[in-house]
Design a protein around this motif. Structure first.
Motif, PDB file in Angstrom:
ATOM      1  N   SER A 220      73.686  47.768  77.545  1.00  0.00           N
ATOM      2  CA  SER A 220      74.055  47.930  78.954  1.00  0.00           C
ATOM      3  C   SER A 220      74.183  49.381  79.364  1.00  0.00           C
ATOM      4  CB  SER A 220      75.374  47.207  79.239  1.00  0.00           C
ATOM      5  OG  SER A 220      76.409  47.703  78.400  1.00  0.00           O
ATOM      6  N   ASP A 258      73.750  38.207  81.352  1.00  0.00           N
ATOM      7  CA  ASP A 258      74.504  39.422  81.671  1.00  0.00           C
ATOM      8  C   ASP A 258      73.658  40.256  82.629  1.00  0.00           C
ATOM      9  OD1 ASP A 258      75.831  41.835  81.813  1.00  0.00           O
ATOM     10  OD2 ASP A 258      76.112  42.054  79.656  1.00  0.00           O
ATOM     11  N   ASP A 260      73.870  43.183  83.508  1.00  0.00           N
ATOM     12  CA  ASP A 260      73.798  44.593  83.170  1.00  0.00           C
ATOM     13  C   ASP A 260      72.879  44.889  81.987  1.00  0.00           C
ATOM     14  OD1 ASP A 260      75.562  45.164  85.213  1.00  0.00           O
ATOM     15  OD2 ASP A 260      77.321  45.018  83.917  1.00  0.00           O
ATOM     16  N   THR A 261      72.282  43.861  81.390  1.00  0.00           N
ATOM     17  CA  THR A 261      71.361  44.098  80.280  1.00  0.00           C
ATOM     18  C   THR A 261      69.983  43.564  80.641  1.00  0.00           C
ATOM     19  OG1 THR A 261      71.944  41.999  79.218  1.00  0.00           O
ATOM     20  CG2 THR A 261      73.184  43.951  78.547  1.00  0.00           C
ATOM     21  N   CYS A 331      73.577  46.296  89.690  1.00  0.00           N
ATOM     22  CA  CYS A 331      74.082  46.139  88.329  1.00  0.00           C
ATOM     23  C   CYS A 331      74.695  47.466  87.910  1.00  0.00           C
ATOM     24  CB  CYS A 331      72.966  45.722  87.382  1.00  0.00           C
ATOM     25  SG  CYS A 331      71.523  46.808  87.450  1.00  0.00           S
ATOM     26  N   CYS A 337      68.909  47.986  84.310  1.00  0.00           N
ATOM     27  CA  CYS A 337      69.181  46.604  83.907  1.00  0.00           C
ATOM     28  C   CYS A 337      67.974  45.692  84.108  1.00  0.00           C
ATOM     29  CB  CYS A 337      70.380  46.054  84.669  1.00  0.00           C
ATOM     30  SG  CYS A 337      70.163  46.056  86.467  1.00  0.00           S
TER      31      CYS A 337
END
Length: 787
Positions: A220, A258, A260-261, A331, A337
């Motif tokens: 992330s 997720d 953010d990834t 994000c 991301c």
């Protein structure tokens, strides 16, 4: 070592570099000394910088001969050899069947005792030489300048058969290792039989990488948490294939959910990959942050599990994603991301024409998944933190599209076009880009001419000629070395002629900026007359102070009689450092329009002001800002002086003002010129010198979506303006920008026979009529009480 070179190195060499200091010498990478039955496939492999010479290197084997331990059993002189382009050098016997050898020689490796394999420099010994005369495990003779790398292969520990390297491998059961190869964790024992099971002569070693999901590799943060490590990413889907690698993504069922990834990653193969979209693949490779992009590289080991699999769902980019607010990104790290993931855009907007780079004349365009990107009020984010000075968000939703990156046809795309695209999000030269696998667009119509003038109208135009220099090398710094070929000069003249005639409708007066001298402007007037004999221009120009050799001037049609042309303020000084204030001093034209319904007196003040370049620079910024303010104050005073002395003569203030119709937060240049500025909204401000105020026509007569004459980065903005005195406002009927420069691909400047990209600025035309017209807001052109 440059990152660009690291990217080209094979996996095995990168693994070595990750565990040893960078050095010029190659490394021992793989050895086979034994196999069942006859030893037909013995070889050794070195890894190193592609195409590097092996001059001065010798491969040695020290074993247990008739004289005891420390006897040289093998000498392979490598002086005439070099590392091939794939980064691997293989030496083998003539019976070798596991691949292609770069050197065929006699090896006869010993496999019945402990042996030491070495790569040395400057060898002066000989085969059979005893280097450990007392057999105590310490070399008494060292006939080389240095040992570059070594490995001892052990058959029996404590047998009394000495080895001469701290790095050891074996035994393999009761035997010396028959096959060995290097990996990040150190040397590994390969499979003895069947031969070829995990032998990889001439390719990356089959090391076991840490098993990770793509989102674990990406992490992330801006960089991978496992950068530099060898990993194995299994059962992922190929989403796009390029010329030197492919993208793969986690199947939807294994998505970590997720935001953010990223679930996508690029696999750099260095050549056309042997995979297809929809393949499910396993990849073992080294993680590399290549110029801020997480990728798997270094001759990755790729295996295909199955084909024809459904692709993971694409991330939809639209008016709200990516976020338009830099303080509230979509994000944790915007775009990072989504790196290497599938992206889909419907109804996006092309913000610019194609950029141009040395080897890529039709390059990327800037885009937005929503509306077109415009420059807005204030200092670019994060701003000055000095309310109420405004902050402009910087249009964080803008990124790039490279239509041919993954093999689609290259296309010239005008700014203002709309498009649909699906592809993957790549990163190149500091910018995120969508690399489409499918793409279609509706082209904006350019060139798009200004309206034809009416029977009672005459027109005043402005056009930046984009450094119009001729093909004569003038002495000294007059042309700043900007000499073009005759062919290029004639092409530029032809394109500018077409733009003036076909797009700007041949204004009665055309104020120009960035022209070398009067002769070049006269050449343009002559070209226009050749192209259309009905359009006859004379040229007016006074040399200025610009160290780059560019000036402001006028083209004046035979419908206008010139009273006088006066250069103003050429000797004025900047208070910051007493340098000349005006590089291109304002040029005042006083004239009479003699066509149409009769004579009409008017004046035009043509300007080319200091650019915004360096305005936020910690060192040069204060001077830039002060110069822009003082130039604006100087021109404002000159406008006021003219109004005072000539209260009934309409005045138009035109030119490339290098400023917006609103404040940039540092200095409101146009507001200062007009006499309408709010000091609280600016870092620097001067007194109001103009009364009555000038009218800023970019605000009062140009629709919002048409308010641009230049594109910087991704952002459309007005730099070229027409302001008028209130008495001139009684006669202004409309203002229009002629399209075909700012929105056009940059490379079109090199294409003859078209008006497109004759300059980097769109020109403007101010229409004046002796009969007041009614605007859509209900006001007459002369009624400015509601503005």
């Amino acid at each position: 070592m440059p990152r660009s070179l690291l990217r080209c190195l094979p996996l095995a060499l990168l693994l070595l570099l990750a565990t040893a200091p960078l050095a010029a010498q190659p490394q021992i990478n793989e050895i086979r000394i034994d196999q069942s039955s006859t030893d037909d496939d013995e070889y050794f492999e070195l890894s190193g910088t592609p195409s590097s010479s092996l001059a001065g290197f010798t491969y040695l084997v020290i074993g247990d001969g008739a004289a005891g331990s420390g006897v040289i059993e093998q000498v392979t002189d490598l002086t005439a050899q070099s590392i091939p382009a794939n980064g691997f050098f293989v030496a083998a016997e003539s019976t070798f069947s596991l691949g292609s050898a770069d050197l065929t020689t006699t090896l006869n490796f010993e496999n019945g005792d402990n042996v030491t394999h070495l790569l040395v420099s400057g060898f002066t010994g000989f085969d059979g030489q005893d280097l450990d005369t007392d057999d105590d495990g310490i070399l008494d003779l060292t006939p080389w300048s240095q040992i570059d790398v070594c490995l001892a292969l052990i058959e029996t520990v404590g047998s009394g058969e000495e080895t001469y390297c701290a790095t050891t491998l074996g035994p393999s059961g009761m035997f010396v290792p028959g096959h060995a190869f290097f990996c990040p964790a150190g040397w590994e024992i390969g499979i003895f039989t069947p031969v070829g099971t995990d032998d990889t002569p001439g390719a990356a070693n089959l090391c076991t990488g840490t098993p990770l999901e793509i989102f674990e590799i990406q992490g992330s943060d801006a960089s991978s948490p496992v950068d530099g490590q060898v990993v194995t990413a299994s059962d992922n889907i190929v989403t796009a294939v390029g010329l030197d690698g492919f993208f793969m993504q986690t199947p939807d069922g294994r998505d970590d959910l997720d935001p953010d990834t990223s679930n996508g990653i690029f696999v750099f193969t260095g050549a056309a990959p042997a995979v297809a979209v929809g393949d499910q693949v396993d990849v073992t490779a080294q993680v590399d942050e290549f110029f801020e992009t997480t990728e798997l590289s270094g001759s990755p080991i790729v295996s295909i599990d199955s084909s024809g699999n459904p692709l993971p769902a694409a991330i939809v980019f639209d008016a709200t994603r990516p976020s338009t607010d830099p303080t509230s990104p979509s994000c944790a790290i915007e775009y990072e991301c989504y790196e290497s993931m599938r992206i889909s855009i419907t109804g996006g907007t092309v913000c610019t024409g194609n950029q141009q780079f040395g080897t890529d004349p039709i390059a990327e365009v800037f885009i937005s998944a929503g509306e077109r990107c415009f420059r807005e009020t204030g200092v670019e984010f994060p701003g000055l933190g000095m309310p109420p000075i405004p902050t402009w968000d910087g249009n964080p939703e803008a990124f790039e599209l490279d239509p041919d990156k993954l093999g689609l046809p290259n296309q010239t795309i005008p700014g203002g076009s709309t498009f649909d695209a699906e592809g993957v999000l790549g990163f190149e030269f500091g910018d995120y880009e969508i690399w489409p696998t499918s793409f279609s667009f509706t082209a904006a119509a350019i060139p798009r001419a200004v309206p034809s003038r009416g029977a009672t109208e005459f027109t005043i135009g402005s056009l930046n000629l984009f450094r119009l220099f001729d093909d004569v090398d003038d002495p000294g710094s007059e042309d700043d070395g900007q000499v073009v070929s005759t062919a290029e000069y004639q092409r530029r003249l032809g394109k500018l002629s077409a733009y003036v005639r076909e797009v700007l409708d041949s204004p009665d007066v055309l104020g120009v900026q960035e022209v070398e001298h009067l002769g070049a402007l006269q050449d343009l007037a002559a070209e226009i007359a050749v192209d259309d004999p009905a359009v006859v221009y004379s040229a007016e120009l006074v040399e200025g102070n610009d160290v780059g050799g560019i000036d402001v001037g006028y083209l004046v049609r035979d419908t206008v009689s010139v009273t006088q042309v006066t250069q103003l303020g050429a000797a004025e000084l900047l208070t910051f450092d007493n340098s000349l204030l005006h590089d291109r001093p304002p040029l005042l034209l006083e004239a009479n329009f003699t066509g149409g319904t009769g004579s009409f007196s008017f004046a035009v003040l043509n300007n080319h002001m200091r650019s915004l370049g360096g305005i936020d620079d910690p060192t040069d910024g204060p001077r830039v800002r002060q110069k822009r303010l003082e130039q604006a104050q100087s021109i404002a005073q000159k406008s006021q002086d003219f109004q005072t002395a000539n209260p009934t003569v309409p005045l138009a203030v035109i030119g490339d003002l290098n400023a917006f119709e609103f404040t940039d937060g540092y200095v409101d240049v146009v507001g200062q010129l007009a006499g309408d500025v709010d000091p609280a909204m600016n870092l620097l401000s001067g007194p109001d010198l103009v009364d009555p105020d000038l009218v800023i026509w970019a605000i009062h007569a140009v629709p919002l979506r048409e308010r641009y004459s230049f594109i910087f980065g991704a952002n459309a903005q007005v730099l070229d303006h027409a302001l008028t005195s209130r008495v001139a406002g009684d006669f202004v009927s409309r203002v229009a920008y002629g399209r075909g420069n700012a929105d056009a691909a940059r490379d079109l400047i090199n294409q003859a026979g078209t008006a497109l990209r004759s300059s980097d600025h769109d020109g403007l035309v101010l229409y004046l009529s002796t009969t007041p017209e009614i605007f859509a807001d209900g006001f007459e052109s002369g009624d400015t009480s509601g503005w």
